[in-house]
Write a protein that holds these residues in place. Structure first.
Motif, PDB file in Angstrom:
ATOM      1  N   HIS A 115      87.133  27.632  35.474  1.00  0.00           N
ATOM      2  CA  HIS A 115      86.152  26.950  34.801  1.00  0.00           C
ATOM      3  C   HIS A 115      84.828  26.303  35.653  1.00  0.00           C
ATOM      4  O   HIS A 115      83.830  26.535  35.074  1.00  0.00           O
ATOM      5  CB  HIS A 115      86.744  25.784  34.268  1.00  0.00           C
ATOM      6  CG  HIS A 115      86.115  25.080  33.373  1.00  0.00           C
ATOM      7  ND1 HIS A 115      85.754  25.217  31.930  1.00  0.00           N
ATOM      8  CD2 HIS A 115      85.389  23.780  33.419  1.00  0.00           C
ATOM      9  CE1 HIS A 115      85.032  24.507  31.197  1.00  0.00           C
ATOM     10  NE2 HIS A 115      84.878  23.289  32.471  1.00  0.00           N
ATOM     11  N   HIS A 119      80.883  27.228  35.402  1.00  0.00           N
ATOM     12  CA  HIS A 119      79.748  26.183  35.318  1.00  0.00           C
ATOM     13  C   HIS A 119      78.705  26.529  36.231  1.00  0.00           C
ATOM     14  O   HIS A 119      77.532  26.548  36.184  1.00  0.00           O
ATOM     15  CB  HIS A 119      80.243  24.787  35.587  1.00  0.00           C
ATOM     16  CG  HIS A 119      80.573  24.092  34.113  1.00  0.00           C
ATOM     17  ND1 HIS A 119      79.997  23.913  33.148  1.00  0.00           N
ATOM     18  CD2 HIS A 119      81.815  23.459  34.006  1.00  0.00           C
ATOM     19  CE1 HIS A 119      80.289  23.472  32.312  1.00  0.00           C
ATOM     20  NE2 HIS A 119      81.687  22.888  32.508  1.00  0.00           N
ATOM     21  N   SER A 140      80.929  17.146  35.770  1.00  0.00           N
ATOM     22  CA  SER A 140      81.464  17.409  34.288  1.00  0.00           C
ATOM     23  C   SER A 140      82.273  16.205  34.228  1.00  0.00           C
ATOM     24  O   SER A 140      82.168  15.184  34.868  1.00  0.00           O
ATOM     25  CB  SER A 140      82.352  18.595  34.276  1.00  0.00           C
ATOM     26  OG  SER A 140      83.454  18.385  35.176  1.00  0.00           O
ATOM     27  N   ASP A 306      80.501  22.951  28.252  1.00  0.00           N
ATOM     28  CA  ASP A 306      81.522  24.005  27.897  1.00  0.00           C
ATOM     29  C   ASP A 306      81.169  25.210  26.944  1.00  0.00           C
ATOM     30  O   ASP A 306      80.953  24.809  25.782  1.00  0.00           O
ATOM     31  CB  ASP A 306      83.189  23.661  27.826  1.00  0.00           C
ATOM     32  CG  ASP A 306      83.429  22.594  28.779  1.00  0.00           C
ATOM     33  OD1 ASP A 306      83.147  22.519  29.876  1.00  0.00           O
ATOM     34  OD2 ASP A 306      84.569  21.984  28.738  1.00  0.00           O
TER      35      ASP A 306
HETATM   36 ZN    ZN Z   1      83.261  21.863  31.634  1.00  0.00          ZN
END
Ligand code: ZN
Ligand code: KG4
Length: 343
Positions: A115, A119, A140, A306
């Motif tokens: 993830h 980003h 985040s 996201d």
């Molecule tokens: Zn995130």
């Protein structure tokens, strides 16, 4: 090569179609997103079981929408990418399950993506993509890290939070102030009406000499200040406190980012993750970097939080470099805790 990306690690279901060739920057053909914010708001935070169930409801309709908007048929998908971690286990399993089922049905490879890699590579979908190497500030809801990025898949951790993440500091302080969830944007809006110098809040580890962060003490200081103000705290004091909280977080993030540029000797920094949408952070970091002739890159505002595009993009960039470790047996697993340096 068309890559369908699926993001389902937390409270947003994101799907996107990215097109890439052997070289050149991949392009985003279409994307769709469903945010669960309204659903979790009543609980003051993300309820993991509800998140998983909602991803199940949303993911296939979103995939259909993405393909329709791109004018692409399902059999034109050449690879499926999904968020393998870190994140909520049940939520991750939904994306992984759907991605592997699609991959198996179409007979195409499936790739599990980190993830945070999504980003930090997301600025490559902007009009002004960065060049390697660069420093990445990942901020985040769950992570606060400074990384040295030499290429796709070559990440060195420079420093990280030892307790709460920057987004968590925003969210927890906002909750204490009765601002609801997600707190970051709400606190930032209230801060516009406040003076950040009225209340004094700590800047943990500011002078530690390391690139690590600590935000847990800040939330405690906000709680103490609220207790002092009492239950009749006026709207103006709430705004001053919001401004002071935001300023304390931003000061630490900017100081450590500049220190990371200094210690690596690099002249480029990428800011990614939800807190990267914060305009005070952008203003202050832009000003500090301009003084040092360093460039700052941000993802498009819509790609700060996201989304599926960053997952498809990370898969595309890995594939271009021969670094895509695909799963051809479709026996998927997820990694709720997963270090980026190990990805
Ligand atoms: Zn995130
Ligand atoms: O990257 P992200 O969408 O999800 C995670 O992977 O965690 O980041 C969400 C975090 C939340 O903590 C949210 O409050 C914060 O980003 N955030 C902001 C802003 N927009 C989102 N924090 C401060 N200012 C904002 N404008």
């Amino acid at each position: 090569m068309n890559i369908l990306g699926v993001e389902s690690s937390c409270d947003e279901t994101g799907v996107a179609l990215v097109e890439c060739h052997a070289s050149g920057v991949p392009t985003l053909r279409s994307q769709a997103l469903h945010s669960q914010i309204d659903m979790h708001q009543a609980y003051g935070g993300v309820v993991p079981e509800l998140a998983s169930r909602d991803h199940i409801r949303r993911v296939l309709p979103l995939a259909r929408q993405v393909l329709a908007e791109a004018g692409a048929a399902l059999d034109q998908v050449d690879m499926v990418a999904f968020t393998r971690g870190p994140g909520l286990a049940g939520a991750l399993l939904v994306g992984a399950g759907v991605a592997c089922a699609l991959g198996a049905a179409l007979g195409v490879p499936v790739l599990g993506v980190h993830h945070l890699e999504g980003h930090l590579l997301s600025p490559f979908l902007s009009d002004d993509p960065p060049e390697f190497p660069f420093v990445a500030l990942l901020v985040s809801g769950g992570h606060t890290q400074l990384m040295r990025v030499d290429d796709v898949g070559r990440y060195e951790l420079l420093g990280e939070t030892i307790d709460d993440a920057a987004g968590e500091a925003f969210d927890k302080s906002a909750k204490l102030m009765g601002l609801g969830y997600p707190g970051g944007p709400a606190l930032a809006r209230l801060a516009e009406f406040g003076d950040p110098t009225v209340f004094e809040l700590p800047r943990p580890l500011l002078h530690s000499g390391t690139l690590d962060f600590s935000f847990a003490g800040l939330k405690t200081a906000v709680r103490t200040q609220l207790l002092k103000l009492g239950s009749n705290v006026c709207e103006q004091d709430r705004a001053h406190l919001a401004a002071a909280t935001q300023q304390a977080i931003v000061d630490v993030l900017v100081r450590k980012s500049v220190a990371a540029l200094k210690s690596t000797g690099l002249k480029r920094i990428v800011v990614a993750g939800g807190v990267g949408a914060n305009s005070r952070l952008r203003e202050q970091l832009n000003a500090e970097c301009a003084k040092r002739q360093a460039r700052v890159h941000y993802p498009e505002l819509a790609l700060c939080t996201d989304n599926g595009a960053m997952i498809a993009l990370a898969a595309a960039l890995r594939w271009q470099r021969g670094r895509a470790v695909v799963q051809n047996d479709y026996a998927f697993n997820v990694l709720p805790r997963w270090s980026l340096a190990a990805a």
